[in-house]
Design an enzyme around this catalytic site. Structure first.
Site, PDB file in Angstrom:
ATOM      1  N   ARG A  22       7.060  -0.525  -2.375  1.00  0.00           N
ATOM      2  CA  ARG A  22       7.621  -1.300  -3.483  1.00  0.00           C
ATOM      3  C   ARG A  22       9.067  -1.749  -3.239  1.00  0.00           C
ATOM      4  O   ARG A  22       9.689  -2.266  -4.162  1.00  0.00           O
ATOM      5  CB  ARG A  22       7.578  -0.454  -4.766  1.00  0.00           C
ATOM      6  CG  ARG A  22       6.166  -0.004  -5.169  1.00  0.00           C
ATOM      7  CD  ARG A  22       6.224   0.868  -6.416  1.00  0.00           C
ATOM      8  NE  ARG A  22       4.980   1.587  -6.683  1.00  0.00           N
ATOM      9  CZ  ARG A  22       3.987   1.117  -7.445  1.00  0.00           C
ATOM     10  NH1 ARG A  22       4.094  -0.060  -8.006  1.00  0.00           N
ATOM     11  NH2 ARG A  22       2.889   1.835  -7.644  1.00  0.00           N
ATOM     12  N   TYR A  55       3.123  -4.276   3.646  1.00  0.00           N
ATOM     13  CA  TYR A  55       3.934  -4.086   2.432  1.00  0.00           C
ATOM     14  C   TYR A  55       4.851  -5.290   2.204  1.00  0.00           C
ATOM     15  O   TYR A  55       5.452  -5.824   3.140  1.00  0.00           O
ATOM     16  CB  TYR A  55       4.744  -2.791   2.499  1.00  0.00           C
ATOM     17  CG  TYR A  55       3.888  -1.541   2.385  1.00  0.00           C
ATOM     18  CD1 TYR A  55       2.545  -1.616   2.014  1.00  0.00           C
ATOM     19  CD2 TYR A  55       4.407  -0.287   2.638  1.00  0.00           C
ATOM     20  CE1 TYR A  55       1.762  -0.476   1.910  1.00  0.00           C
ATOM     21  CE2 TYR A  55       3.625   0.865   2.537  1.00  0.00           C
ATOM     22  CZ  TYR A  55       2.305   0.758   2.171  1.00  0.00           C
ATOM     23  OH  TYR A  55       1.526   1.884   2.072  1.00  0.00           O
ATOM     24  N   GLN A 182      -3.699   9.671   5.494  1.00  0.00           N
ATOM     25  CA  GLN A 182      -3.007   9.408   4.230  1.00  0.00           C
ATOM     26  C   GLN A 182      -4.041   8.899   3.228  1.00  0.00           C
ATOM     27  O   GLN A 182      -4.629   7.843   3.418  1.00  0.00           O
ATOM     28  CB  GLN A 182      -1.893   8.374   4.442  1.00  0.00           C
ATOM     29  CG  GLN A 182      -1.021   8.210   3.223  1.00  0.00           C
ATOM     30  CD  GLN A 182       0.157   7.282   3.450  1.00  0.00           C
ATOM     31  OE1 GLN A 182       0.320   6.292   2.749  1.00  0.00           O
ATOM     32  NE2 GLN A 182       0.994   7.589   4.423  1.00  0.00           N
ATOM     33  N   GLY A 262       7.128   6.911  -4.559  1.00  0.00           N
ATOM     34  CA  GLY A 262       7.478   5.498  -4.385  1.00  0.00           C
ATOM     35  C   GLY A 262       8.486   4.903  -5.340  1.00  0.00           C
ATOM     36  O   GLY A 262       8.501   3.689  -5.498  1.00  0.00           O
TER      37      GLY A 262
HETATM   38  N1  NAP Z   1      -2.102   4.414   2.551  1.00  0.00           N
HETATM   39  C1  NAP Z   1      -2.357   3.647   1.510  1.00  0.00           C
HETATM   40  O1  NAP Z   1      -3.407   3.002   1.411  1.00  0.00           O
HETATM   41  C2  NAP Z   1      -1.344   3.569   0.421  1.00  0.00           C
HETATM   42  C3  NAP Z   1      -1.650   2.946  -0.804  1.00  0.00           C
HETATM   43  C4  NAP Z   1      -0.665   2.924  -1.795  1.00  0.00           C
HETATM   44  C5  NAP Z   1       0.592   3.502  -1.555  1.00  0.00           C
HETATM   45  N2  NAP Z   1       0.854   4.074  -0.343  1.00  0.00           N
HETATM   46  C6  NAP Z   1       2.157   4.713  -0.060  1.00  0.00           C
HETATM   47  O2  NAP Z   1       2.452   5.595  -1.122  1.00  0.00           O
HETATM   48  C7  NAP Z   1       3.766   5.300  -1.587  1.00  0.00           C
HETATM   49  C8  NAP Z   1       3.894   5.694  -3.014  1.00  0.00           C
HETATM   50  O3  NAP Z   1       3.009   4.905  -3.824  1.00  0.00           O
HETATM   51  P1  NAP Z   1       3.429   4.606  -5.308  1.00  0.00           P
HETATM   52  O4  NAP Z   1       4.694   3.819  -5.334  1.00  0.00           O
HETATM   53  O5  NAP Z   1       2.246   4.068  -6.032  1.00  0.00           O
HETATM   54  O6  NAP Z   1       3.770   6.128  -5.763  1.00  0.00           O
HETATM   55  P2  NAP Z   1       4.046   6.861  -7.112  1.00  0.00           P
HETATM   56  O7  NAP Z   1       5.233   7.735  -6.835  1.00  0.00           O
HETATM   57  O8  NAP Z   1       2.775   7.459  -7.595  1.00  0.00           O
HETATM   58  O9  NAP Z   1       4.423   5.732  -8.170  1.00  0.00           O
HETATM   59  C9  NAP Z   1       5.652   5.043  -8.116  1.00  0.00           C
HETATM   60  C10 NAP Z   1       5.749   4.222  -9.357  1.00  0.00           C
HETATM   61  O10 NAP Z   1       5.938   5.108 -10.458  1.00  0.00           O
HETATM   62  C11 NAP Z   1       7.116   4.756 -11.146  1.00  0.00           C
HETATM   63  N3  NAP Z   1       7.796   5.992 -11.541  1.00  0.00           N
HETATM   64  C12 NAP Z   1       8.208   6.985 -10.749  1.00  0.00           C
HETATM   65  N4  NAP Z   1       8.786   7.980 -11.481  1.00  0.00           N
HETATM   66  C13 NAP Z   1       8.732   7.573 -12.739  1.00  0.00           C
HETATM   67  C14 NAP Z   1       9.145   8.153 -13.944  1.00  0.00           C
HETATM   68  N5  NAP Z   1       9.756   9.354 -13.993  1.00  0.00           N
HETATM   69  N6  NAP Z   1       8.910   7.481 -15.088  1.00  0.00           N
HETATM   70  C15 NAP Z   1       8.310   6.274 -15.063  1.00  0.00           C
HETATM   71  N7  NAP Z   1       7.895   5.656 -13.926  1.00  0.00           N
HETATM   72  C16 NAP Z   1       8.103   6.302 -12.781  1.00  0.00           C
HETATM   73  C17 NAP Z   1       7.958   3.984 -10.160  1.00  0.00           C
HETATM   74  O11 NAP Z   1       8.786   3.091 -10.883  1.00  0.00           O
HETATM   75  P3  NAP Z   1      10.393   3.089 -10.625  1.00  0.00           P
HETATM   76  O12 NAP Z   1      10.583   2.436  -9.311  1.00  0.00           O
HETATM   77  O13 NAP Z   1      10.915   2.293 -11.777  1.00  0.00           O
HETATM   78  O14 NAP Z   1      10.850   4.513 -10.661  1.00  0.00           O
HETATM   79  C18 NAP Z   1       6.926   3.267  -9.335  1.00  0.00           C
HETATM   80  O15 NAP Z   1       6.526   2.051  -9.949  1.00  0.00           O
HETATM   81  C19 NAP Z   1       3.938   3.814  -1.294  1.00  0.00           C
HETATM   82  O16 NAP Z   1       5.290   3.421  -1.264  1.00  0.00           O
HETATM   83  C20 NAP Z   1       3.299   3.724   0.048  1.00  0.00           C
HETATM   84  O17 NAP Z   1       4.219   4.144   1.033  1.00  0.00           O
HETATM   85  C21 NAP Z   1      -0.084   4.122   0.633  1.00  0.00           C
END
Ligand code: NAP
Length: 298
Positions: A22, A55, A182, A262
């Site tokens: 992101r 990404y 992953q 993330g």
């Molecule tokens: N291998 C794959 O197929 C795959 C697929 C998807 C993702 N990924 C990896 O996994 C990583 C993490 O994925 P993700 O970003 O979906 O992870 P996540 O940590 O589950 O979700 C992050 C999201 O949650 C929000 N968030 C975090 N803490 C919060 C809180 N306390 N209150 C409200 N909102 C909150 C963030 O917004 P804010 O930024 O506003 O905090 C962001 O939009 C990615 O960056 C990527 O590297 C891999």
């Protein structure tokens, strides 16, 4: 400082990884701001950065690369994980008619070269095949991954979103060991705990990395009310944030899961280590699991 996990002999990752899917969504994509995020991670011992060629429509690796060029001392302090094989009709593949997977040696090798150039680095610490490809020729793909390791461009290889049979097939066609898988793993996506996916990784000693550990934000921002209620209850008892409890739930599993979080917010990055302070005894783990299942275990 948060703990580390062994990936391969002489190679380890931090127990949490910072996911960069992101980073292009942040209103501030400057190298300086990305550096501040990485330094906030490093201050807690979070040294592992998770990327993928796709990404930001094939632009996020270059954002990291600009940061690493401006702060050259950073590269030696971090491990870079990146992925390839998804070809979507955007960015450098805007001319494609359809989204598809490509695990051909030519594609993987070219992707690695593009990732190295974009991130301005000579080596990827861990390369993952992003999605299982129904057209994968495991001998050809395995040989390409072996050659990348032999070339020194890639230190270790693994997969992402692979089921056990996909992983076993690819491993049978290569010499290097698949070091990580992953997968989506969280209180909103917990099938891997019981469908054999996680058990397979444990049995093979393959590192399980958990993507979207907060359900992409659903666990903490109203997207899953029953789960949020359970998390709030546990958080209240432990004096923790609900996000820390959700991470602690994954960290408590004996597989040694490595969550890839993330957030783009510096304040949230700075406090992510607090997940290690949350007590997660068996009853608490099952209290959250019960909320995730929506019923008592049988
Ligand atoms: N291998 C794959 O197929 C795959 C697929 C998807 C993702 N990924 C990896 O996994 C990583 C993490 O994925 P993700 O970003 O979906 O992870 P996540 O940590 O589950 O979700 C992050 C999201 O949650 C929000 N968030 C975090 N803490 C919060 C809180 N306390 N209150 C409200 N909102 C909150 C963030 O917004 P804010 O930024 O506003 O905090 C962001 O939009 C990615 O960056 C990527 O590297 C891999």
């Amino acid at each position: 400082m948060i703990p580390r996990l062994d990936l391969a002999p002489g190679q380890s990752l931090s127990r949490l990884a910072y996911g960069m899917w992101r980073i292009g969504d942040d209103p501030d994509t400057s190298a300086r701001h990305i550096q501040a995020k990485i330094e906030a991670c490093l201050a807690q011992g979070i040294t592992t950065l998770d990327q993928a060629d796709i990404y930001g429509d094939y632009s996020a690796e270059a954002l990291l690369g600009t940061c690493l060029r401006q702060a050259p001392g950073l590269r030696g302090q971090v491990e870079i994980v990146t992925k390839c094989d998804i070809v979507a009709p955007c960015g450098r593949y805007a001319d494609r008619r359809v989204k598809y997977y490509d695990t051909s040696p030519a594609h993987i090798t070219a992707s690695v070269d593009q990732s190295l150039a974009a991130m301005r680095t000579g080596m990827i610490d861990l390369l993952l095949l992003h999605r299982p490809d129904p057209l994968m020729d495991h001998h050809a793909t395995g040989a390409a991954l072996d050659a990348l390791v032999a070339s020194g461009k890639v230190r270790a290889v693994g997969v992402s979103n692979f089921r056990p049979h996909d992983t076993a097939l690819l491993q049978s066609g290569m010499r290097a060991r698949l070091a990580a898988n992953q997968i989506e793993l969280s209180l909103t996506a917990h099938e891997a705990f019981t469908n054999g996916d996680l058990a397979y990784l444990q049995e093979r000693g393959i590192l399980a990395m958990a993507w979207s550990p907060l359900g992409g934000g659903a666990l903490v921002s109203g997207g899953a009310p029953r789960l949020q209620e359970a998390l709030t209850s546990v958080a209240g008892r432990s004096g923790a944030e609900t996000s820390a409890v959700a991470l602690a739930w994954l960290l408590a599993h004996p597989a040694g899961i490595l969550p890839v979080f993330g957030t783009n917010r510096l304040d949230r990055i700075k406090s992510v280590h607090s997940a290690f302070d949350v007590g997660m005894d068996r009853q608490t783990w099952f209290e959250l699991y019960t909320a995730a299942l929506g019923r008592e275990v049988a």
